[in-house]
Design a protein around this motif. Structure first.
Motif, PDB file in Angstrom:
ATOM      1  N   GLU A 122       0.809  -1.219   0.000  1.00  0.00           N
ATOM      2  CA  GLU A 122       0.000   0.000   0.000  1.00  0.00           C
ATOM      3  C   GLU A 122       0.843   1.270   0.000  1.00  0.00           C
ATOM      4  OE1 GLU A 122      -3.313   0.615  -0.193  1.00  0.00           O
ATOM      5  OE2 GLU A 122      -3.657  -1.514  -0.615  1.00  0.00           O
ATOM      6  N   ASP A 123       1.938   1.296   0.765  1.00  0.00           N
ATOM      7  CA  ASP A 123       2.769   2.498   0.814  1.00  0.00           C
ATOM      8  C   ASP A 123       3.375   2.791  -0.553  1.00  0.00           C
ATOM      9  OD1 ASP A 123       2.220   2.881   3.478  1.00  0.00           O
ATOM     10  OD2 ASP A 123       4.100   2.005   4.205  1.00  0.00           O
ATOM     11  N   THR A 124       3.888   1.748  -1.195  1.00  0.00           N
ATOM     12  CA  THR A 124       4.476   1.930  -2.522  1.00  0.00           C
ATOM     13  C   THR A 124       3.416   2.346  -3.525  1.00  0.00           C
ATOM     14  OG1 THR A 124       6.165   0.257  -2.031  1.00  0.00           O
ATOM     15  CG2 THR A 124       5.814   0.811  -4.343  1.00  0.00           C
ATOM     16  N   LEU A 125       2.262   1.709  -3.460  1.00  0.00           N
ATOM     17  CA  LEU A 125       1.177   2.059  -4.375  1.00  0.00           C
ATOM     18  C   LEU A 125       0.796   3.521  -4.221  1.00  0.00           C
ATOM     19  CD1 LEU A 125      -0.992   1.204  -6.419  1.00  0.00           C
ATOM     20  CD2 LEU A 125      -2.428   0.522  -4.484  1.00  0.00           C
ATOM     21  N   TRP A 126       0.721   3.999  -2.979  1.00  0.00           N
ATOM     22  CA  TRP A 126       0.351   5.398  -2.758  1.00  0.00           C
ATOM     23  C   TRP A 126       1.417   6.350  -3.300  1.00  0.00           C
ATOM     24  CZ3 TRP A 126      -4.276   7.143  -1.831  1.00  0.00           C
ATOM     25  CH2 TRP A 126      -4.437   8.478  -1.465  1.00  0.00           C
ATOM     26  N   ARG A 127       2.697   6.001  -3.134  1.00  0.00           N
ATOM     27  CA  ARG A 127       3.758   6.853  -3.686  1.00  0.00           C
ATOM     28  C   ARG A 127       3.654   6.930  -5.204  1.00  0.00           C
ATOM     29  NH1 ARG A 127       7.003   4.208   0.203  1.00  0.00           N
ATOM     30  NH2 ARG A 127       7.883   2.804  -1.362  1.00  0.00           N
ATOM     31  N   ILE A 128       3.356   5.797  -5.830  1.00  0.00           N
ATOM     32  CA  ILE A 128       3.232   5.763  -7.292  1.00  0.00           C
ATOM     33  C   ILE A 128       2.050   6.620  -7.753  1.00  0.00           C
ATOM     34  CG2 ILE A 128       2.689   4.231  -9.233  1.00  0.00           C
ATOM     35  CD1 ILE A 128       4.261   2.035  -7.739  1.00  0.00           C
ATOM     36  N   LEU A 129       0.931   6.495  -7.058  1.00  0.00           N
ATOM     37  CA  LEU A 129      -0.238   7.291  -7.415  1.00  0.00           C
ATOM     38  C   LEU A 129      -0.008   8.770  -7.137  1.00  0.00           C
ATOM     39  CD1 LEU A 129      -3.029   4.916  -6.079  1.00  0.00           C
ATOM     40  CD2 LEU A 129      -2.555   5.462  -8.481  1.00  0.00           C
ATOM     41  N   ASP A 130       0.745   9.072  -6.089  1.00  0.00           N
ATOM     42  CA  ASP A 130       1.081  10.466  -5.802  1.00  0.00           C
ATOM     43  C   ASP A 130       1.930  11.056  -6.932  1.00  0.00           C
ATOM     44  OD1 ASP A 130       1.345  12.812  -3.884  1.00  0.00           O
ATOM     45  OD2 ASP A 130       3.452  12.277  -4.143  1.00  0.00           O
ATOM     46  N   ALA A 131       2.856  10.261  -7.448  1.00  0.00           N
ATOM     47  CA  ALA A 131       3.663  10.727  -8.588  1.00  0.00           C
ATOM     48  C   ALA A 131       2.776  10.995  -9.794  1.00  0.00           C
ATOM     49  CB  ALA A 131       4.734   9.689  -8.924  1.00  0.00           C
ATOM     50  N   ALA A 132       1.809  10.110 -10.033  1.00  0.00           N
ATOM     51  CA  ALA A 132       0.890  10.315 -11.157  1.00  0.00           C
ATOM     52  C   ALA A 132       0.096  11.599 -10.977  1.00  0.00           C
ATOM     53  CB  ALA A 132      -0.042   9.112 -11.279  1.00  0.00           C
ATOM     54  N   HIS A 133      -0.357  11.840  -9.755  1.00  0.00           N
ATOM     55  CA  HIS A 133      -1.210  13.001  -9.484  1.00  0.00           C
ATOM     56  C   HIS A 133      -0.432  14.312  -9.573  1.00  0.00           C
ATOM     57  CE1 HIS A 133      -4.907  14.791  -8.149  1.00  0.00           C
ATOM     58  NE2 HIS A 133      -4.343  15.348  -7.076  1.00  0.00           N
ATOM     59  N   ARG A 134       0.882  14.253  -9.553  1.00  0.00           N
ATOM     60  CA  ARG A 134       1.712  15.458  -9.670  1.00  0.00           C
ATOM     61  C   ARG A 134       2.048  15.800 -11.119  1.00  0.00           C
ATOM     62  NH1 ARG A 134       4.112  17.045  -4.740  1.00  0.00           N
ATOM     63  NH2 ARG A 134       3.625  15.605  -3.021  1.00  0.00           N
ATOM     64  N   ALA A 135       1.483  15.086 -12.059  1.00  0.00           N
ATOM     65  CA  ALA A 135       1.761  15.353 -13.474  1.00  0.00           C
ATOM     66  C   ALA A 135       1.237  16.729 -13.874  1.00  0.00           C
ATOM     67  CB  ALA A 135       1.116  14.277 -14.342  1.00  0.00           C
TER      68      ALA A 135
END
Length: 231
Positions: free
Chosen positions: A29-42
Motif C-alpha cells: 500500500e505504501d508503494t502504491l500510494w507513492r506511485i499514485l502520488d507521482a501520477a497526481h503530480r503530473a
C-alpha cells in the motif's frame, strides 16, 4: 530520497511494458500510494487534473477483465495476415491476473469547468494530461522495482461498466501493476520480431521537418545500470 533510487534517466532506460515478469506478489500500500502520488503530480492543461484512478484487486474483477481481453486478442490475431499472426501468437499482451493489481485511469473532459485554460484550440490536451499522469506513474513504479503493463485490447464501454465509471468519465488505460522478477533489457515487441525501434537521429529535426543536422546520437554506454529495488 533513498540513495538507491534510480535517477530519472535510469528509470526511463529501464522502463518496460511488463507482461510476463510479475512475481505474483501484490504491490504494498505504501508503494502504491507513492506511485499514485507521482501520477497526481503530473502537469495538466489549465491545472484541470482531469484524471481519476480506480485501483482494482478483486480476483473476480481481474479474471473478468482478463477473459474479455483474451477474446479481443483472438479477434486481433484472426484479422492479421498469416505471417503476422504467426509472429503475434507467442506475444503475451497482458498480466492482469498475474500482477494482482489493476489501475484504471479515467479522463473527465468536464473537470476544470467549461473554460479550461490552454484547451480552447487543442481539445486533446485534456487527454494528453491524463497520459502524462500515466507516464509519471510508470517511471515512479520503475524506480520502485514495480512493473507496469498498459492493456489496450478492450472495449471502452465494457471497462467503464466493469469498474463503475460515471457517465462522462472515459477509460484511458488499464495498467497492470506489481513487483517484477526483472525488467527485460529488450522490449517484447523487438524480442519477438513484431517491430523494432528507430534511432533518435531519425526522429529529431532541425528547424523544418526532414532537416536533421545530427551526425551521431549522445552516448548512453556509460549509464549506470541498477537492478530494480525489491518491494
Amino acid at each position: 530520497m533513498s540513495a538507491d533510487r534510480l535517477s530519472v534517466y535510469e528509470a526511463i532506460r529501464l522502463r518496460r511494458d511488463v507482461r510476463a515478469e510479475f512475481t505474483g506478489a501484490p504491490v504494498d500500500e505504501d508503494t502504491l500510494w507513492r506511485i499514485l502520488d507521482a501520477a497526481h503530480r503530473a502537469p495538466s492543461v489549465g491545472n484541470s487534473q482531469p484524471w481519476d484512478f480506480v485501483v482494482v484487486r478483486d480476483p473476480v474483477t481481474l479474471r473478468r477483465f482478463a477473459d474479455h481481453v483474451a477474446g479481443k486478442r483472438v479477434e486481433f490475431r484472426d484479422a492479421l495476415p498469416p505471417e503476422r499472426a504467426a509472429t503475434f501468437e507467442p506475444i503475451k499482451i497482458e498480466g492482469i491476473v498475474e500482477s494482482g493489481t489493476g489501475i484504471v485511469v479515467g479522463y473527465d473532459h468536464d473537470r476544470g469547468g467549461p473554460q479550461v485554460l490552454g484547451r480552447a484550440t487543442v481539445p486533446e490536451t485534456g487527454v494528453y494530461s491524463a497520459v502524462l499522469a500515466i507516464q509519471n506513474l510508470w517511471l515512479a513504479a520503475t524506480a520502485e522495482g514495480v512493473g507496469v503493463g498498459w492493456v489496450s485490447f478492450y472495449d471502452p464501454e465494457f471497462l467503464a461498466e466493469l469498474v463503475g465509471l460515471p457517465t462522462g468519465i472515459r477509460p484511458i488505460a488499464w495498467l497492470c501493476v506489481g513487483p517484477v522478477r526483472e525488467f527485460q533489457t529488450v522490449p517484447d515487441l523487438e524480442r519477438f520480431g513484431w517491430r523494432t525501434g528507430r534511432p533518435l537521429s531519425e526522429a529529431v529535426h532541425r528547424e523544418t521537418f526532414g532537416e536533421t543536422g545530427f551526425n551521431a546520437e549522445p552516448s548512453t554506454t556509460n549509464a549506470r545500470v541498477v537492478p530494480p529495488p525489491r518491494t
